[in-house]
Motif scaffolding. Structure first.
Motif, PDB file in Angstrom:
ATOM      1  N   VAL A 122      36.831  69.650  43.499  1.00 45.06           N
ATOM      2  CA  VAL A 122      37.159  68.827  42.503  1.00 45.06           C
ATOM      3  C   VAL A 122      36.194  67.463  42.359  1.00 45.06           C
ATOM      4  N   ILE A 123      35.571  67.076  41.362  1.00 42.82           N
ATOM      5  CA  ILE A 123      34.825  66.024  41.457  1.00 42.82           C
ATOM      6  C   ILE A 123      35.479  64.611  40.681  1.00 42.82           C
ATOM      7  N   GLY A 124      35.663  63.926  41.357  1.00 42.37           N
ATOM      8  CA  GLY A 124      36.201  62.606  40.456  1.00 42.37           C
ATOM      9  C   GLY A 124      35.217  61.682  39.899  1.00 42.37           C
ATOM     10  N   MET A 125      35.151  61.522  38.675  1.00 40.73           N
ATOM     11  CA  MET A 125      34.053  60.812  38.025  1.00 40.73           C
ATOM     12  C   MET A 125      34.592  59.554  37.471  1.00 40.73           C
ATOM     13  N   ILE A 126      34.056  58.259  38.049  1.00 39.74           N
ATOM     14  CA  ILE A 126      34.381  56.991  37.688  1.00 39.74           C
ATOM     15  C   ILE A 126      33.371  56.383  36.798  1.00 39.74           C
ATOM     16  N   TYR A 127      33.322  56.097  35.655  1.00 41.77           N
ATOM     17  CA  TYR A 127      32.082  55.499  34.950  1.00 41.77           C
ATOM     18  C   TYR A 127      32.648  54.573  33.861  1.00 41.77           C
ATOM     19  N   GLU A 128      31.571  53.822  33.208  1.00 42.08           N
ATOM     20  CA  GLU A 128      31.528  52.878  32.276  1.00 42.08           C
ATOM     21  C   GLU A 128      30.940  53.311  31.096  1.00 42.08           C
ATOM     22  N   ALA A 129      31.452  52.789  29.898  1.00 40.05           N
ATOM     23  CA  ALA A 129      30.719  52.689  28.454  1.00 40.05           C
ATOM     24  C   ALA A 129      30.289  54.128  27.917  1.00 40.05           C
ATOM     25  N   PRO A 131      29.834  57.517  26.603  1.00 40.33           N
ATOM     26  CA  PRO A 131      30.457  58.527  26.257  1.00 40.33           C
ATOM     27  C   PRO A 131      29.578  59.863  26.660  1.00 40.33           C
ATOM     28  N   ASN A 132      28.346  59.885  26.528  1.00 39.88           N
ATOM     29  CA  ASN A 132      27.569  61.215  26.956  1.00 39.88           C
ATOM     30  C   ASN A 132      27.773  61.483  28.433  1.00 39.88           C
ATOM     31  N   VAL A 133      28.113  60.466  29.042  1.00 36.57           N
ATOM     32  CA  VAL A 133      28.361  61.008  30.593  1.00 36.57           C
ATOM     33  C   VAL A 133      29.711  61.935  30.571  1.00 36.57           C
ATOM     34  N   THR A 134      30.606  61.793  29.647  1.00 36.73           N
ATOM     35  CA  THR A 134      31.794  62.706  29.769  1.00 36.73           C
ATOM     36  C   THR A 134      31.325  64.155  29.634  1.00 36.73           C
ATOM     37  N   VAL A 135      30.236  64.337  28.737  1.00 37.81           N
ATOM     38  CA  VAL A 135      29.965  65.461  28.518  1.00 37.81           C
ATOM     39  C   VAL A 135      28.744  66.210  29.666  1.00 37.81           C
ATOM     40  N   ASP A 136      27.951  65.151  29.953  1.00 39.66           N
ATOM     41  CA  ASP A 136      26.979  65.565  30.935  1.00 39.66           C
ATOM     42  C   ASP A 136      27.447  65.944  32.219  1.00 39.66           C
ATOM     43  N   ALA A 137      28.345  65.253  32.797  1.00 41.41           N
ATOM     44  CA  ALA A 137      29.261  65.524  34.089  1.00 41.41           C
ATOM     45  C   ALA A 137      29.912  66.781  33.914  1.00 41.41           C
ATOM     46  N   THR A 138      30.461  66.797  32.885  1.00 39.89           N
ATOM     47  CA  THR A 138      31.476  68.255  32.669  1.00 39.89           C
ATOM     48  C   THR A 138      30.637  69.483  32.617  1.00 39.89           C
ATOM     49  N   GLY A 139      29.366  69.322  32.074  1.00 31.75           N
ATOM     50  CA  GLY A 139      28.525  70.479  32.152  1.00 31.75           C
ATOM     51  C   GLY A 139      28.047  70.990  33.511  1.00 31.75           C
ATOM     52  N   LEU A 140      27.708  69.805  34.261  1.00 30.44           N
ATOM     53  CA  LEU A 140      27.175  70.163  35.641  1.00 30.44           C
ATOM     54  C   LEU A 140      28.265  70.627  36.482  1.00 30.44           C
ATOM     55  N   ALA A 141      29.104  70.008  36.333  1.00 28.41           N
ATOM     56  CA  ALA A 141      30.342  70.463  37.090  1.00 28.41           C
ATOM     57  C   ALA A 141      30.913  71.983  36.896  1.00 28.41           C
ATOM     58  N   LEU A 142      30.944  72.232  35.681  1.00 25.17           N
ATOM     59  CA  LEU A 142      31.568  73.651  35.288  1.00 25.17           C
ATOM     60  C   LEU A 142      30.376  74.553  35.745  1.00 25.17           C
ATOM     61  N   SER A 158      38.592  55.778  23.212  1.00 23.57           N
ATOM     62  CA  SER A 158      38.817  56.713  21.842  1.00 23.57           C
ATOM     63  C   SER A 158      37.735  57.570  21.831  1.00 23.57           C
ATOM     64  N   SER A 159      36.518  57.405  22.054  1.00 25.08           N
ATOM     65  CA  SER A 159      35.440  58.272  22.164  1.00 25.08           C
ATOM     66  C   SER A 159      35.615  59.774  23.370  1.00 25.08           C
ATOM     67  N   ASN A 160      35.957  59.054  24.234  1.00 23.08           N
ATOM     68  CA  ASN A 160      36.148  59.916  25.431  1.00 23.08           C
ATOM     69  C   ASN A 160      37.433  61.011  25.299  1.00 23.08           C
ATOM     70  N   LYS A 161      38.202  60.504  24.415  1.00 23.56           N
ATOM     71  CA  LYS A 161      39.532  61.282  24.361  1.00 23.56           C
ATOM     72  C   LYS A 161      39.096  62.398  23.298  1.00 23.56           C
ATOM     73  N   ALA A 162      38.499  62.003  22.282  1.00 23.16           N
ATOM     74  CA  ALA A 162      38.096  62.869  21.102  1.00 23.16           C
ATOM     75  C   ALA A 162      37.131  63.887  21.723  1.00 23.16           C
ATOM     76  N   ILE A 163      36.194  63.427  22.630  1.00 23.82           N
ATOM     77  CA  ILE A 163      35.155  64.490  23.399  1.00 23.82           C
ATOM     78  C   ILE A 163      35.868  65.419  24.173  1.00 23.82           C
ATOM     79  N   VAL A 164      36.816  65.125  24.749  1.00 22.72           N
ATOM     80  CA  VAL A 164      37.574  65.774  25.684  1.00 22.72           C
ATOM     81  C   VAL A 164      38.334  66.873  24.964  1.00 22.72           C
ATOM     82  N   GLU A 165      39.157  66.324  23.993  1.00 22.41           N
ATOM     83  CA  GLU A 165      39.853  67.061  23.168  1.00 22.41           C
ATOM     84  C   GLU A 165      39.163  68.415  22.503  1.00 22.41           C
TER      85      GLU A 165
END
Length: 420
Positions: A122-129, A131-142, A158-165
């Motif tokens: 399990v990777i915990g990712m803490i980041y700022e600003a 939103p592309n990190v949400t996708v990049d980090a998820t792709g690499l993790a999976l 709002s951006s991150n919630k929409a992307i994760v949804e």
């Protein structure tokens, strides 16, 4: 919701991620790749939905007076969404980093020993600003068989919630459980603090953002940290630098995207080179709208320059401001980088291979360049697909962290009844 309930919710998300990680570790490379393609397609189909959410974040950013560099990192566009979707497809093309036998041998007693790569968990990712990190980090993790617990900054909520949804909707049609991607929507600082100490549920923390965020994680976490670093990047223009090449590299490194961590912040210039080429350099800087913060010697060359102080030498401007330091040798340039560098990316422009070798051997940084721009310190640019961050530490992973950085090893032993 009470603080206790919030904490329980965060812990429940971490527990769910841990259970999901075990399921991912059993999936085939093909099943993981298929999931990444489905996520990419679904993100592109939901571009307008994601942009609508991003507009809310941008409006709040304007109201709060975020600077231009921060707003650039926060902003999405159709092109950026398609870019990070394409990044997922590129990750799918990469070799699976798990299940690789790194070495094997047989002991005298017949016991077979294998050293094999496995997911971190399990990777915990803490980041700022961004939103592309949400996708990049998820792709690499999976792709590397890990689950991920995402804690983005409140500015991109709002951006991150929409992307994760959207990603959850995509995962519901794949073999990867949606619990493998967890997003902590709480803006409560205590919820973030809880991540620092959940060693029983989280295997590694990766902070990505400004110096204050990174330091907070490094100094307070009991969970192991893969440290990323801020980018106070330097370009040394040597006395034997070719003029057009030096100017082109400087302009690209400073102006291509000033708000990113691999952008140039300080130009260190040999005084002899500056004597010969000051007019071309001044004209170039003026054309690009670059503001110079120089030492006393530099001020005698640049009529509109601002006198640099200690803060300028250490600053990650993330803008069209540039610190300029004059030196009389490569050794003096190296000393300056040693004092103020952040071990991110450093470059030298010179036609003298011996000088370049000295620079490349003695400068302590995760990425070094000879006659090239620092802008290549990026997972995508170096062929890793997406990246989860730039590591400036020396343990486990260093530089742009792609898939191999998200694995560890197991020793597997096979015998036929051996005892000791």
């Amino acid at each position: 919701m009470s603080v206790i309930e919030k904490h329980t919710s965060v812990e429940a998300q971490a527990i769910a991620a841990k259970k999901a990680a075990k399921k991912i570790s059993l999936l085939s490379t093909e099943e993981k790749n298929e999931a990444l393609h489905i996520i990419a397609d679904t993100l592109e189909k939901n571009t307008s939905r994601i942009l609508h959410a991003n507009e809310r974040d941008l409006q709040l950013g304007k109201e709060k007076g975020y600077d231009a560099a921060y707003m650039d990192r926060l902003a999405l566009s159709k092109e950026r969404i398609f870019d990070f979707a394409e990044g997922l497809r590129q990750v799918a093309k990469l070799e699976d980093p798990t299940g690789k036998i790194l070495s094997n041998w047989t002991l005298d007693n017949g016991l077979l020993v294998e050293k094999v790569t496995v997911p971190l968990g399990v990777i915990g990712m803490i980041y700022e600003a961004r939103p592309n990190v949400t996708v990049d980090a998820t792709g690499l993790a999976l792709k590397s068989g890990n689950a991920i617990l995402l804690k983005g900054g409140s500015s991109a909520l709002s951006s991150n919630k929409a992307i994760v949804e959207v990603m959850h909707e995509a995962l519901n049609t794949t073999k990867i459980p949606k619990d493998a991607v967890q997003f902590i929507a709480s803006t409560d600082r205590e919820a973030t603090q809880q991540l620092f100490t959940m060693k029983e549920h989280i295997d590694v923390l990766i902070p990505r953002g400004g110096g204050s965020l990174i330091n907070a994680v490094v100094n307070n976490a009991t969970v192991p940290v893969l440290e990323t670093g801020v980018g106070n990047c330097h370009l040394y223009i040597d006395v034997e630098a070719e003029v057009e090449e030096a100017l082109n590299i400087l302009v690209n490194a400073k102006t291509d995207r000033p708000a990113v961590c691999n952008a140039l912040e300080t130009a260190i210039i040999h005084k002899e080179w500056l004597d010969k080429n000051k007019e071309q350099l001044i004209n170039t800087l003026n054309e690009e709208g670059i503001t110079v913060h120089g030492d006393e010697t530099a001020l005698s060359y640049f009529p509109d320059a601002i006198l640099a102080n200690e803060e300028d030498w250490a600053n990650e401007y993330l803008s069209l401001d540039l610190a300029v330091k004059t030196v009389e040798s490569v050794e003096e340039a190296i000393d300056h980088i040693e004092r103020y560098g952040t071990k991110h990316s450093e470059a030298i422009v010179t036609e003298n291979r011996d000088t370049a070798k000295i620079f490349m051997n003695l400068v302590d940084a995760s990425a070094l360049y000879h006659n090239a721009s620092t802008r290549f310190t990026d997972g995508g640019a170096l062929g890793f697909g997406a990246e989860i961050g730039i590591s400036t530490q020396k343990l486990h992973a260093r530089g742009p962290m792609g898939l191999p950085a998200l694995t560890t090893v197991k020793f597997l032993m096979s015998g036929n009844g051996q005892t000791r």
